[in-house]
Design a protein around this motif. Sequence first.
Motif, PDB file in Angstrom:
ATOM      1  N   ALA A 143      -6.255  -6.597   7.268  1.00 19.02           N
ATOM      2  CA  ALA A 143      -5.303  -5.904   6.387  1.00 19.02           C
ATOM      3  C   ALA A 143      -5.714  -4.444   6.256  1.00 19.02           C
ATOM      4  O   ALA A 143      -4.876  -3.530   6.328  1.00 19.02           O
ATOM      5  CB  ALA A 143      -5.256  -6.581   5.018  1.00 19.02           C
ATOM      6  N   GLY A 144      -7.028  -4.206   6.078  1.00 20.11           N
ATOM      7  CA  GLY A 144      -7.532  -2.837   5.957  1.00 20.11           C
ATOM      8  C   GLY A 144      -7.144  -2.013   7.175  1.00 20.11           C
ATOM      9  O   GLY A 144      -6.632  -0.892   7.053  1.00 20.11           O
ATOM     10  N   LYS A 189      -9.053  -0.809  -1.418  1.00 18.87           N
ATOM     11  CA  LYS A 189      -9.756  -1.901  -0.741  1.00 18.87           C
ATOM     12  C   LYS A 189      -8.873  -3.145  -0.802  1.00 18.87           C
ATOM     13  O   LYS A 189      -7.904  -3.190  -1.580  1.00 18.87           O
ATOM     14  CB  LYS A 189     -11.127  -2.162  -1.362  1.00 18.87           C
ATOM     15  N   VAL A 190      -9.195  -4.131   0.013  1.00 21.69           N
ATOM     16  CA  VAL A 190      -8.398  -5.361   0.016  1.00 21.69           C
ATOM     17  C   VAL A 190      -9.282  -6.509  -0.465  1.00 21.69           C
ATOM     18  O   VAL A 190     -10.447  -6.600  -0.103  1.00 21.69           O
ATOM     19  CB  VAL A 190      -7.876  -5.678   1.445  1.00 21.69           C
ATOM     20  N   ALA A 196       0.839  -1.203   0.000  1.00 20.72           N
ATOM     21  CA  ALA A 196       0.000   0.000   0.000  1.00 20.72           C
ATOM     22  C   ALA A 196       0.872   1.251   0.000  1.00 20.72           C
ATOM     23  O   ALA A 196       0.587   2.222  -0.699  1.00 20.72           O
ATOM     24  CB  ALA A 196      -0.921  -0.010   1.209  1.00 20.72           C
ATOM     25  N   ARG A 197       1.988   1.206   0.751  1.00 20.33           N
ATOM     26  CA  ARG A 197       2.863   2.375   0.821  1.00 20.33           C
ATOM     27  C   ARG A 197       3.461   2.688  -0.550  1.00 20.33           C
ATOM     28  O   ARG A 197       3.548   3.846  -0.952  1.00 20.33           O
ATOM     29  CB  ARG A 197       3.977   2.146   1.848  1.00 20.33           C
ATOM     30  N   TYR A 198       3.828   1.647  -1.282  1.00 19.24           N
ATOM     31  CA  TYR A 198       4.395   1.825  -2.612  1.00 19.24           C
ATOM     32  C   TYR A 198       3.438   2.660  -3.486  1.00 19.24           C
ATOM     33  O   TYR A 198       3.837   3.617  -4.134  1.00 19.24           O
ATOM     34  CB  TYR A 198       4.654   0.449  -3.250  1.00 19.24           C
ATOM     35  N   GLY A 203      -4.064   9.412   5.893  1.00 18.40           N
ATOM     36  CA  GLY A 203      -4.389  10.064   4.599  1.00 18.40           C
ATOM     37  C   GLY A 203      -4.972   9.077   3.606  1.00 18.40           C
ATOM     38  O   GLY A 203      -5.580   9.466   2.619  1.00 18.40           O
ATOM     39  N   ILE A 204      -4.808   7.785   3.850  1.00 15.74           N
ATOM     40  CA  ILE A 204      -5.382   6.795   2.926  1.00 15.74           C
ATOM     41  C   ILE A 204      -6.788   6.454   3.427  1.00 15.74           C
ATOM     42  O   ILE A 204      -7.081   6.524   4.629  1.00 15.74           O
ATOM     43  CB  ILE A 204      -4.480   5.538   2.830  1.00 15.74           C
ATOM     44  N   ARG A 205      -7.713   6.157   2.508  1.00 18.74           N
ATOM     45  CA  ARG A 205      -9.099   5.851   2.878  1.00 18.74           C
ATOM     46  C   ARG A 205      -9.552   4.567   2.200  1.00 18.74           C
ATOM     47  O   ARG A 205      -9.049   4.211   1.127  1.00 18.74           O
ATOM     48  CB  ARG A 205     -10.028   6.966   2.376  1.00 18.74           C
ATOM     49  N   VAL A 206     -10.547   3.937   2.816  1.00 15.46           N
ATOM     50  CA  VAL A 206     -11.147   2.758   2.193  1.00 15.46           C
ATOM     51  C   VAL A 206     -12.255   3.214   1.253  1.00 15.46           C
ATOM     52  O   VAL A 206     -13.003   4.121   1.559  1.00 15.46           O
ATOM     53  CB  VAL A 206     -11.744   1.816   3.259  1.00 15.46           C
TER      54      VAL A 206
END
Length: 393
Positions: A126-127, A105-106, A93-95, A136-139
């Motif tokens: 995982a989420g 989403k996962v 996710a960081r990448y 700063g990231i959202r589902v």
Amino acid sequence: MTSYLLKPGELTLKGGNREGFEHVLRRNLKALLGGTGARIEMTKGRFFIRCPEDAETKTEDCLRHLFGIAGWAKVRTCSKTADDIFNLCIEEARYFFNRGLRTFKVNARRTDKSFPLNSAGICGNAGEVILAALPGIRVDVHKPELVITVEIREKAYVYGNGEKGLRGLPVGTAGKGLCLLSGGIDSPAALYMMCSRGMHLEAAYFHAWPYTSNEARQKAVRLAEITGSYGMGVRLHIIPVTKIQMHIKERAPAEWTTVLLRMAMMEAAENIAFMRRAKCLITGESLSQVASQTIENITCTQSRIKLPVLRPLIGMDKEEIIRLAKKIGTYETSILPYQDCCALFSPAHPVLRGDPREARRLYEELELKPLLEEALKEMAVEKCAFPPGVCKD
Ligand code: ATP
Ligand code: MG
């Protein structure tokens, strides 16, 4: 080492043939990646490539030119422990987060049912860890910019957004064809279309030196190289056609010269196809695009040929063909300003609706056999874009 996961395309539909298709796909990958240190593994309908990091560019370039895969992604692997898996999810996710993606989403697939968490549990956990690690990231479960997939198989696999593959069928699963390749826009696109159906292609270019320059010949070679990069190499036959063209010009009614020249090209190409065990001819014709491509003139052109003539572009308009040529990378070469041999001799008023019987009569009167034989003897061959180390006959 870097790993890639490949998703086969239409292969999944092919029932009993599937193994054969997978075998060819594997063989093609092996040939294309020869010498890079890459290894190809297959488990349950999935291909994995593992390659040294310095072979990533080459591997990805090869995957972008490979028919028979629906998609591919760079994949991270680890043991089947929850901590390791969730750490990989964060890394992945960081990448993408660092590249500007903000919603995710996962997805999870668990083939190994002994793994303690079920799919919903994997996704939920995982989420949560991703949300905690990346402020700063959202589902967004409906339209996420990033989909992280977790697969629990013999090992755990984690990957983010992949790339779409070219789909189609692996080259080498549909026999061999011979494409009449001019320096124009259409015929390279036609060659590409047949490769996409799994056909291995050879090509024939008719060269009217000195009326067409060596640059025109080079252009045909370049086009065979570009299309060959999708087609596991293209063997290009270069046939001198000047004497035949002059002969036609001197003896035949002016309005028939283009159709008669096409008939001669077809006959020569059919001979090459027999020699090379190709099962059909391919042209870049599109219905009524020019005078020689009316249905009547197409009928004249193929009237002495026994092999089927396939015309993958027959129902496409020029704009669509140009779009395809741009996508595959042939367009810029095709529009280089070197004259085509047919253009140089084309009459001011060509027949528009030739009668095939008349065409055959005129053609037979020309008695081209010795000139055709001579042209085939003087034919040159270029091997374009064959994977290194592979020299298919
Ligand atoms: P292209 O863009 O492929 O040249 P075009 O629209 O210019 O096509 P024509 O010149 O009428 O069409 O040619 C029709 C087809 O005949 C071509 O698509 C190609 O398959 C074949 N052809 C024409 N000229 C040659 C040549 N010099 N060598 C080999 N094939 C040729
Ligand atoms: Mg042309």
